[in-house]
Motif scaffolding. Structure first.
Motif, PDB file in Angstrom:
ATOM      1  N   ILE A 173      14.827 -40.539  26.745  1.00  0.00           N
ATOM      2  CA  ILE A 173      14.551 -39.621  27.855  1.00  0.00           C
ATOM      3  C   ILE A 173      15.738 -39.582  28.809  1.00  0.00           C
ATOM      4  CG2 ILE A 173      13.116 -39.372  29.915  1.00  0.00           C
ATOM      5  CD1 ILE A 173      10.744 -39.745  28.216  1.00  0.00           C
ATOM      6  N   GLY A 174      16.339 -40.752  29.031  1.00  0.00           N
ATOM      7  CA  GLY A 174      17.541 -40.792  29.871  1.00  0.00           C
ATOM      8  C   GLY A 174      18.650 -39.948  29.278  1.00  0.00           C
ATOM      9  N   MET A 175      18.825 -40.049  27.982  1.00  0.00           N
ATOM     10  CA  MET A 175      19.850 -39.277  27.285  1.00  0.00           C
ATOM     11  C   MET A 175      19.570 -37.776  27.444  1.00  0.00           C
ATOM     12  SD  MET A 175      22.438 -39.864  25.245  1.00  0.00           S
ATOM     13  CE  MET A 175      23.486 -38.869  24.226  1.00  0.00           C
ATOM     14  N   GLY A 176      18.306 -37.418  27.276  1.00  0.00           N
ATOM     15  CA  GLY A 176      17.940 -36.013  27.420  1.00  0.00           C
ATOM     16  C   GLY A 176      18.269 -35.492  28.810  1.00  0.00           C
ATOM     17  N   ARG A 177      18.020 -36.308  29.795  1.00  0.00           N
ATOM     18  CA  ARG A 177      18.323 -35.907  31.170  1.00  0.00           C
ATOM     19  C   ARG A 177      19.831 -35.769  31.351  1.00  0.00           C
ATOM     20  NH1 ARG A 177      16.883 -37.557  36.864  1.00  0.00           N
ATOM     21  NH2 ARG A 177      18.138 -35.967  37.899  1.00  0.00           N
ATOM     22  N   ALA A 178      20.582 -36.738  30.822  1.00  0.00           N
ATOM     23  CA  ALA A 178      22.036 -36.718  31.007  1.00  0.00           C
ATOM     24  C   ALA A 178      22.658 -35.504  30.326  1.00  0.00           C
ATOM     25  CB  ALA A 178      22.643 -38.004  30.460  1.00  0.00           C
TER      26      ALA A 178
END
Lengths: 761, 579
Positions: A675-680
């Motif tokens: 999810i962090g990757m998706g946000r970044a």
């Protein structure tokens, strides 16, 4: 449910003596109304709810709907052939063309007369005779740069006539009228190309604003002349100056000659299939290049829009693109770039588009092919006529006018987006004026013959680069913090920390971006050694403090209860931070000659002020709370029975954590990272403000990047609706949407499964 | 179950912390490492860093943003660059830093490299754009002479061309000198006040009254064109329109006289000012916003000045390409947009949530929908912007223009980015937030309550309306607040669908129909981006950007904290009902 409408209710009074009648007409009516309301609500909510959910999914379909046309090929629609009466007496057509509005056509016959006609009906309009001297015939024709409407006639007496066709639009009586006119940019008098007066078998021209280059050939002899026009500033008179260019004899029969619009290169296609290239500025031979393998012969040669690329059609239906490429030493060589195939028989005509780098080819059987050079794409091949055909393409490339056997025919072409193919979006493409195939994003430019470079590769690379550096910072920090908060931290402190992290999550990214761009970037540039020593010293300092703490007398240690270590560390880290940044200047003086930026540049590392390091820190900041809250949730929900069991068996808390808790929670932590990757990946403002937004492909941490999202934000407002560029930006948005959606869905599925597992434990 | 167990878990009493082994006797270094204690500290460091980063960022913004309004002292000093003649400089000290000598030398300054490791570099705001190329100047601290704070040194804030620093020489009316020497200052203060009032009136006249006339004339033009298109422009209609036009022109004539008079009055006064390096400059007082002598001000006066400036910042319009003055239109635009968004998003979000939770058959399909809705909250905002531009602006707006505004063609009315589209785009972006929060609230309502209501004979709709929704309303409120917070902070999609750097009028004004949904608006977040990154004078704009950022952070922090508060409050309430 309670179906009130059909029920009749009976009720006996509990204690009273009177029977209450629940079925009076009034009550029945009321029940009916209530039941009706109930049904209405059900319908209303269902329809409304589904509509809202449908509207949300509309995003995906709408984006796809806009992107779709880019990947569709071209289509043509042939009109009915017309056989106007005048055409029979005209003889052989030498040249055909259509003007901008697709209403007026032009046909040049072998007597040097331009016949204009109505494209739709074929009716004759006016007729203009070109000034051909008495006794001379037209021996050859040549066209100027695609879209220039300039052409040249090579005469049998060694002279050439350069002319330009213009269409004047007037509105007499509010009716749009197009009047064709002919002008002579370098004078009406024929220009003598071959001093010996031999017929010009081939002729080529390049008309500049103040310079004209004419090249003609007879057998194996070339003759070239350059005419310079100079305008007297006072009288306004123009004087023409002629200069004869010396060119050597060619060893083989000449098939075609082409002069490029910059009047630098002269391409002479001769023999079976070779090209001699002359440098006109230096007046020397650049080289001799074999064009085709095997027995194939060159049958057609035409430059593309801009005149840089040469399209060579062969007798076997092969069309190849060539242009001059400078090797690292600066020497230019005619290089084969890419090839296309149209049927198996000889290519008779190659017609370039006048606004794009596409072209149309006709072969001797009347097979039509629509191609695009940059995208390396064959958009359509279709049989349009039988036998040899001559064609002309309208300036907007939407109508092809063909003549065969004294019949004229228009073919409407629908080819809105030829520039895009999988290879041009994601692969290396050899662009004109480039030394080698490259990934380039450059969507717009000032000049009209620009080759759009629409590779999404550098943008995707930039996106992943930004996300990578953000994750390098955010992932360890957030996971450490999550583990500590969920497993070790005292509840009282946890209640204070969690709102802080929630606040961190709520901070608008525009603030992070502005902070990164205006404060962090210049600060980091001035304190580079300090920042790196901070990265190095923080873990060491923390360990050191922990060790000293463990050596302190018990009285002191017991004063701080378990689970408050993080609070103790705050001053420690502040001191380390202040110390390293304070030392920055000294470190710079001692190790980097007082200027680390110059030091890096000398070492061959390019340095931008707004670079990936800045983005990594700012975007890391934005991503930390996302990862934190999900990872913390996963660690905290590990059933206590597991940890107690482990501790009871004698494991230390750390052992329990690494061998039991993290193992159990690892899918949750993994989904947090996703999810962090998706946000970044989708973050826009931080990247927009904290990098220079240059679409480069370089993993260097001291250089910037341009991401898909930032690119959309930068270019979307200027993009013309419905253009290829517009659709590509939609494609970028669609890629972002799909990527984050898939990442998030996967993460969500993992979490759901994990939750089930916990529930069973 | 909903996805937010995390928060549910907060409530369950935490188990006692696992006791650490071996804390009583001291461990050897090796055993200490083996015990894992150092790694616990390391994970703790993660929390500390995250907290330090957040608090640090917020305090930095707060300090820089709030300091901007303080009237700093103006330092006067002699500045001697080695090898050049000394000159006097005056300015506000903005920043000071230690720089390695080598770096200064490589910047082309005549620095003696062997003099020591560092030199001080100071950033001075020197103003006086007539004489210097930039408002701000870096100077080397070591080259400054003795610094003095002359009390009579004056700062003039101007409407254009930034600040002017210097000594007041005289005050004039036209060419006639009115006051000189010591009398000049009180005279100036008085006249600046007069001119400010006049200027205010002039502006109101231009913006409000003449603006209304222009708007009316434009409406008339559109009306004429509309009638022409419908072939209804007969003599009677034409006469009507002519009459109205004449009336507007008449009104304008009346205002014009007043306008000329005001203009003359405003331009009456001048002041002569001598800069510290001896230039004399005559300034028209109509260009002056305020004049003050910071070095002579007491702390109370400075405080007064400080709050006056904050008031100007919040309530006034921007000046000088947004780098000076206030941000009122941006605040107003942000509020308008979020309000309209909230009005759109609440009913739809709640409706979808009720459907999902109460009416839809719970099964694989609803699970998929739920996951999809959750994930939409994580889709990059810019994607919504692209959708908004393509679908709302070009497709919907274009159709509306064709159907209802043919008279304005080819100028687009709704077929161009504007307030309505910005709000709608944000609504689509925020609707998942509302759905998720409302659903969570609905899920939390104990079954017993619903069943009790149904058992008493209420229909499902009645149960929903009278029992479930009132109890879930705080959850909806939370969702709405979170949605508003998200929408208020979002910038990327707005750049595409209706936010501009400078909007000529507010979307809500006195011209019928008062609320102009087709108008472009200003926005706090975009203001930060624009002023910080597109401004020609970034150095001057920077403090203002910090102040704007502070305001935005405060608003969003407040919204979020209230959402957290409502949520916690709500949980307490239902915990009792749960068992």
């Amino acid at each position: 449910m309670n179906d009130l409408a059909n029920d009749t209710m009976t009720a006996s009074s509990a204690g009273g003596s009177q029977q209450i009648d629940f079925n009076t007409p009034a009550l029945r009516r009321k029940r009916r109304i209530r039941a009706f309301k109930d049904r209405m609500t059900r319908w209303y909510v269902s329809i409304g709810g589904l509509a809202v959910l449908g509207a949300i999914t509309l995003i995906f379909f709408y984006l796809a709907h806009v992107v779709m046309p880019v990947f569709q090929g071209a289509s043509i629609e042939a009109g009915e052939p017309v056989q106007p009466a005048w055409i029979k007496e005209e003889g052989r057509p030498l040249m055909l063309s259509v003007e901008e509005q697709n209403t007026v056509g032009m046909r040049l016959n072998d007597a040097g007369a331009l016949q204009f006609f109505d494209v739709k009906t074929g009716d004759a309009m006016n007729r203009i005779q070109l000034p051909i001297p008495e006794g001379a015939q037209i021996a050859s024709t040549g066209e100027g740069e695609p879209g220039s409407r300039q052409a040249v006639l090579g005469l049998s007496n060694g002279q050439a006539v350069v002319f330009q066709v213009d269409y004047r639009i007037t509105y007499p009586n509010d009716v749009k009228t197009i009047t064709p006119q002919v002008s002579y940019p370098y004078g009406e008098a024929p220009i003598e190309v071959d001093p010996q007066g031999r017929p010009l078998e081939h002729v080529a021209v390049s008309v500049g604003s103040s310079e004209l280059t004419l090249v003609g050939s007879n057998n194996r002899e070339l003759s070239a002349i350059r005419v310079t026009s100079e305008q007297n500033l006072i009288t306004g008179e123009t004087t023409l100056e002629e200069e004869r260019l010396k060119l050597p004899q060619i060893s083989d029969t000449i098939k075609a000659i082409v002069v490029d619009p910059r009047q630098t290169w002269l391409y002479v296609v001769n023999g079976r299939a070779s090209a001699d290239v002359f440098d006109l500025r230096r007046g020397e031979l650049n080289g001799r290049y074999p064009l085709l393998d095997g027995k194939a012969e060159v049958t057609s040669v035409h430059p593309l829009l801009g005149g840089i690329s040469l399209m060579i059609g062969s007798s076997t239906g092969n069309i190849s693109q060539w242009f001059m490429v400078r090797d690292p030493d600066g020497a230019a060589k005619l290089t084969h770039i890419r090839g296309f195939q149209l049927g198996n028989s000889a290519i008779t005509q190659i017609i370039p588009e006048q606004r794009r780098k596409g072209f149309i080819a006709l072969n001797q059987n009347g097979l039509l092919g629509i191609f695009h050079s940059t995208a390396e794409r064959t958009l359509l091949t279709e049989q349009v006529m039988n036998g040899p055909t001559m064609g002309a393409l309208s300036p907007r490339s939407d109508v092809l006018l063909v003549e065969s056997n004294n019949a004229l025919r228009t073919i409407a072409i629908d080819n809105p987006h030829p520039e895009i193919s999988m290879s041009s979006l994601w692969g290396k493409v050899w662009y004109e004026n480039y030394g080698e195939p490259q990934y380039v994003w450059q969507s717009t430019s000032a000049n009209t013959d620009f080759e759009p470079k629409l590779s999404l590769a550098p943008l995707t690379f930039g996106t992943l680069k930004a996300a990578f550096y953000a994750m390098i910072l955010a992932a360890p920090l957030a996971i450490c913090a999550a583990i500590y908060t969920a497993y070790f931290m005292a509840p009282a402190m946890r209640r204070k920390v969690k709102p802080v992290i929630e606040l961190m999550e709520a901070l608008p990214t525009v603030i992070l971006g502005f902070f990164a761009g205006l404060f962090l970037a210049p600060y980091l540039e001035g304190h580079l050694p300090g920042v790196f020593s901070l990265l190095l010293l923080t873990p060491i300092g923390v360990l050191l403090f922990a060790f000293i703490w463990s050596r302190l007398p018990e009285r002191v240690r017991l004063a701080v209860p378990d689970g408050w270590e993080a609070a103790l560390l705050v001053p420690v880290i502040l001191v380390i931070g202040y110390g390293s940044l304070y030392m920055s200047g000294y470190l710079e003086n001692w190790f980097f000659g007082g200027n680390m930026r110059a030091f890096l540049t000398d070492a061959g590392i390019d340095f931008d002020q707004r670079n990936a390091l800045v983005v990594g820190i700012a975007m890391g900041f934005a991503v930390i709370p996302n990862i934190f809250s999900i990872a913390e949730d996963a660690v905290f929900s590990v059933p206590k029975s597991l940890t107690f069991g482990s501790l009871a068996l004698g494991a230390t808390p750390w052992q329990t954590l690494t061998r039991v808790v993290i193992l159990t929670a690892s899918p949750g932590i993994f989904s947090a990272l996703m999810i962090g990757m998706g946000r970044a990946v989708g973050e826009t403002m931080i990247v927009l403000m904290a990098t220079g937004n240059t679409p480069i492909m370089d993993a260097n941490i001291f250089e910037g990047m341009r991401t898909l999202a930032a690119n959309v934000a930068v270019e979307m407002p200027e993009s013309e609706v419905g253009s290829t560029h517009y659709r590509i930006l939609f494609l970028a948005a669609l890629v972002l949407l799909s990527f984050t959606f898939i990442m998030n869905t996967l993460a969500e599925i993992i979490r759901t499964r994990l939750r089930k597992k916990y529930a069973s434990l | 179950m909903t996805r937010n167990e995390n928060n549910a878990a907060d409530e369950t009493p935490r188990q006692e912390h696992p006791t650490k082994v071996g804390r009583v006797k001291q461990l050897s270094v090796k055993n200490w490492f083996k015990s894992g204690l150092p790694w616990i500290w390391m994970t703790g460091a993660g929390v500390s860093i995250a907290v330090i980063m957040t608090v640090g960022l917020l305090s930095l913004i707060a300090v820089k943003g709030l300091a901007h309004f303080w009237p700093a002292n103006v330092v006067v000093s002699e500045y001697t660059v080695p090898g050049e003649a000394p000159r006097m400089i005056a300015g506000e000290l903005v920043e000071s830093e230690q720089v390695p000598r080598a770096r200064l030398a490589s910047a082309g300054l005549p620095v003696n490299v062997d003099g020591g490791e560092f030199m001080t570099r100071e950033l001075l705001k020197i103003g006086n754009r007539e004489f210097y190329p930039a408002d701000f100047s870096w100077v080397v601290g070591e080259w400054m002479g003795e610094q003095t704070l002359p009390p009579e040194l004056m700062v003039m804030e101007r409407r254009e061309w930034g600040n002017f620093y210097g000594y007041l020489v005289d005050v004039r009316e036209g060419d006639r000198v009115v006051a000189q020497g010591d009398q000049a200052w009180p005279e100036l203060v008085e006249r600046v006040e007069r001119v400010t009032d006049l200027y205010e009136e002039l502006r109101r006249l231009q913006r409000v009254d003449i603006g209304a006339i222009n708007y009316g004339l434009e409406q008339l033009r559109l009306k004429t064109r509309g009638l022409e298109l419908d072939n209804e422009l007969d003599a009677a209609a034409q006469a009507d329109i002519e009459a109205e036009r004449a009336e507007f022109n008449e009104r304008y004539k009346g205002l014009e006289a007043r306008l000329g008079e005001l203009n003359q009055q405003v331009n009456r006064d001048y002041a002569t000012i001598r800069t510290v390096d001896g230039h004399e400059e005559r300034l028209q007082l109509s260009h002056v916003v305020r004049a003050f002598r910071p070095n002579a001000m007491s702390v109370t006066e400075k405080l007064g000045h400080y709050f006056e400036k904050i008031g100007e910042f919040v309530g006034d319009e921007p000046r000088e390409a947004n780098t000076e003055g206030g941000i009122f239109p941006a605040i107003f635009g942000t509020i308008m947009m979020t309000l309209i968004m909230a009005v759109i998003v609440t009913p739809f979000g709640v409706l979808a949530a009720i459907y999902l939770r109460e009416y839809a058959k719970q099964g694989a399909m609803t699970r998929i929908i739920r996951i999809a809705v959750n994930n939409l909250a994580g889709v990059p905002a810019i994607v919504y912007g692209v959708f908004g531009l393509g679908f709302f602006v070009y497709v919907l707006g274009g159709s509306i223009d064709r159907l209802f505004y043919p008279e304005a063609f080819p100028a687009p009315t709704f077929g161009t980015p504007g307030l309505l589209w910005a709000s709608l785009t944000l609504a689509i972006l925020a609707v998942p937030v509302v759905i998720v929060a409302t659903e969570e609230g609905l899920a939390r309502i104990p079954r017993a309550l619903r069943e009790g209501s149904l058992a008493l004979g209420a229909t499902k709709a009645e149960t929903l309306w009278r029992v479930v929704l009132p109890m879930a309303s705080p959850a909806m409120m939370t969702g709405l607040i979170l949605a508003v917070a998200r929408a208020a902070g979002e910038v990327a999609p707005l750049m595409l669908v209706g936010v501009v750097k400078l909007a000529p009028t507010l979307p809500l004004n006195g011209n019928y129909p008062y609320l102009h949904l087709d108008q472009k608006i200003m926005h706090l977040g975009f203001h930060i981006f624009d002023v910080g990154f597109q401004s020609p004078n970034v150095e001057a704009a920077r403090p203002l950007v910090y102040a704007t950022a502070l305001l935005l952070v405060l608003v969003i922090a407040l919204l979020n904290l209230s959402a957290v508060f409502i949520r916690n409050h709500l949980r307490e309430k239902y915990k009792a009902l749960d068992h």
